[in-house]
Design an enzyme around this catalytic site. Structure first.
Site, PDB file in Angstrom:
ATOM      1  N   GLN A 121       0.813  -1.221   0.000  1.00 36.02           N
ATOM      2  CA  GLN A 121       0.000   0.000   0.000  1.00 36.02           C
ATOM      3  C   GLN A 121       0.847   1.273   0.000  1.00 36.02           C
ATOM      4  O   GLN A 121       0.328   2.354  -0.275  1.00 36.02           O
ATOM      5  CB  GLN A 121      -0.941   0.009   1.202  1.00 36.02           C
ATOM      6  CG  GLN A 121      -0.243   0.175   2.539  1.00 36.02           C
ATOM      7  CD  GLN A 121      -1.173   0.006   3.730  1.00 36.02           C
ATOM      8  OE1 GLN A 121      -1.589  -1.096   4.061  1.00 36.02           O
ATOM      9  NE2 GLN A 121      -1.496   1.115   4.366  1.00 36.02           N
ATOM     10  N   HIS A 175      -6.391  -1.109  11.446  1.00 31.55           N
ATOM     11  CA  HIS A 175      -5.776  -1.655  10.236  1.00 31.55           C
ATOM     12  C   HIS A 175      -6.706  -2.693   9.617  1.00 31.55           C
ATOM     13  O   HIS A 175      -7.310  -3.492  10.336  1.00 31.55           O
ATOM     14  CB  HIS A 175      -4.429  -2.285  10.612  1.00 31.55           C
ATOM     15  CG  HIS A 175      -3.592  -2.683   9.440  1.00 31.55           C
ATOM     16  ND1 HIS A 175      -3.474  -1.905   8.307  1.00 31.55           N
ATOM     17  CD2 HIS A 175      -2.816  -3.776   9.227  1.00 31.55           C
ATOM     18  CE1 HIS A 175      -2.667  -2.517   7.456  1.00 31.55           C
ATOM     19  NE2 HIS A 175      -2.258  -3.649   7.979  1.00 31.55           N
ATOM     20  N   CYS A 219      -5.231   0.609   3.641  1.00 30.80           N
ATOM     21  CA  CYS A 219      -5.307  -0.805   4.011  1.00 30.80           C
ATOM     22  C   CYS A 219      -6.724  -1.356   3.840  1.00 30.80           C
ATOM     23  O   CYS A 219      -6.911  -2.493   3.412  1.00 30.80           O
ATOM     24  CB  CYS A 219      -4.854  -0.984   5.450  1.00 30.80           C
ATOM     25  SG  CYS A 219      -5.724   0.077   6.607  1.00 30.80           S
TER      26      CYS A 219
END
Ligand SMILES: *[C@@H]1O[C@H](CO)[C@@H](O)[C@H](O)[C@H]1NC(C)=O
Ligand SMILES: *[C@@H]1O[C@H](CO)[C@@H](O)[C@H](O)[C@H]1NC(C)=O
Ligand SMILES: *[C@@H]1O[C@H](CO)[C@@H](O)[C@H](O)[C@H]1NC(C)=O
Length: 332
Positions: free
Chosen positions: A137, A279, A143
């Site tokens: 990323q 995340h 994410c």
């Protein structure tokens, strides 16, 4: 290491050491300086000036202490140490690679049906052609987009028999409910994808690691999804659902991941509050090693992180909140 490389590294180290010694007054006795220099060379870190160099050296030392604390209290088999993120403060790491703490989705998803039969003892969708290569990323909090595409790649492969490689950038640019490089939620992205009419391929809409104008071309859409579901918080149910249906998009508290180098991670709760997910990743399988059950989690920080880009985490303890935001798209 090839002798020529070693020799070159030695020259670089010596040059750096001379520069550092000369300009900042560090010496070979400065703690972990050799380790820091090795790190800077290995990950090709370009520090603009001596102030920056010194700052990163101190952050690196700080992080070594954090990694050590994680290591000393580790309940699994994970190793924590010098990763490519070792020169970033916690704030910087958060800003560049994570999302702001996940809020509850505005619109809860309907519950998934959990298969009645017991889950197999181990399962890995990488062995069944449902998982693409690990992606990267970059310095963009996207994410959530990788977690989403990873899930849809799996659903499409399992339902349609071919594994697509899907565009995260389309989500970063065109999903206006989510915030591109500033974060998002897979549970919202599914809806956005349905409204957009599908996803283009990675090739058609390549990843740039930054927010751009949406330039989606509907004629290039490669896959669609029909709906989405919320998967149980029970880790046995999660395993049953996964083995039958495909990889699961999850949220996790990523604090230990900054220092993770491999093995089965089982940190104490104080290191990763399960109520603060920051995340998005993808569970692609699970297993048991030496009686320790674990999840196999695909991350989006490149293959030069963790276990070739993967994160193994203890299964059965709700570690770092990994069981609290489990969702999937549905392809019919
Ligand atoms: C180095 O300098 C460039 C250009 O001035 C700047 O954009 C970049 O953020 C600097 N890098 C670091 C690590 O400070
Ligand atoms: C899924 O259900 C749980 C309750 O079991 C809830 O806390 C969570 O917010 C739901 N997630 C989504 C995406 O609907
Ligand atoms: C699933 O979605 C696609 C694309 O919108 C649509 O063409 C198809 O009819 C849908 N399938 C079902 C069974 O609703």
């Amino acid at each position: 290491m090839h002798p020529a490389v070693a020799f070159l590294a030695l020259i670089v180290f010596s040059a750096m050491e001379w520069r550092v010694t000369a300009k900042i007054g560090l010496t070979a006795q400065s703690p972990h300086l050799a380790l820091f220099e090795e790190f800077a060379v290995r990950y090709n870190k370009q520090y603009n000036n001596t102030e920056e160099y010194l700052k990163r050296y101190y952050v690196f030392q700080d992080n070594l202490k954090k990694a050590e604390t994680l290591q000393d209290s580790e309940r699994g088999t994970a190793k924590y140490g010098v990763t490519k993120f070792m020169d970033l403060t916690e704030d910087e790491f958060r800003r560049y690679y994570l999302t702001p703490v996940w809020k509850a989705p505005a619109k809860p998803l309907p519950p998934a049906t959990i298969p009645k039969k017991d889950a197999p003892t181990a399962f890995d969708w990488r062995d069944h052609g449902a998982v693409t290569e690990v992606k990267d990323q970059g310095q963009c909090g996207s994410c959530w987009a990788f977690s989403t595409t990873g899930n849809i790649e799996g659903q499409w492969a399992i339902k349609k028999g071919n594994l697509p490689d899907l565009s995260e950038q389309q989500l970063v640019d065109c999903d206006k409910v989510d915030d591109g490089c500033e974060g998002g939620l897979p549970s919202q992205a599914y809806d956005a994808i349905i409204k957009m009419g599908g996803l283009e391929s990675e090739k058609a809409y390549p990843y740039e690691a930054k927010d751009e104008q949406c330039h989606m071309d509907y004629s290039k859409v490669q896959v669609y999804i029909n709906s989405s579901v919320n998967i149980s918080k029970d880790e046995n149910d999660m395993a049953s659902w996964l083995a039958e249906n495909g990889p699961i998009s999850i949220g996790i508290n990523a604090f230990p991941m900054q220092f993770y180098m491999g093995g089965i991670s089982h940190p104490w709760r104080i290191f990763c509050n399960p109520e603060e997910l920051d995340h998005g990743v993808l569970i692609v399988g699970y297993g048991t090693k030496d009686e320790t059950p674990y999840w196999i989690i695909k991350n989006s920080w490149g293959k030069n992180w963790g276990e070739e880009g993967y994160y193994l985490v203890y299964r059965g303890g709700g570690v770092c909140g990994l069981n609290t935001m489990c969702t999937s798209s549905v392809v019919l």
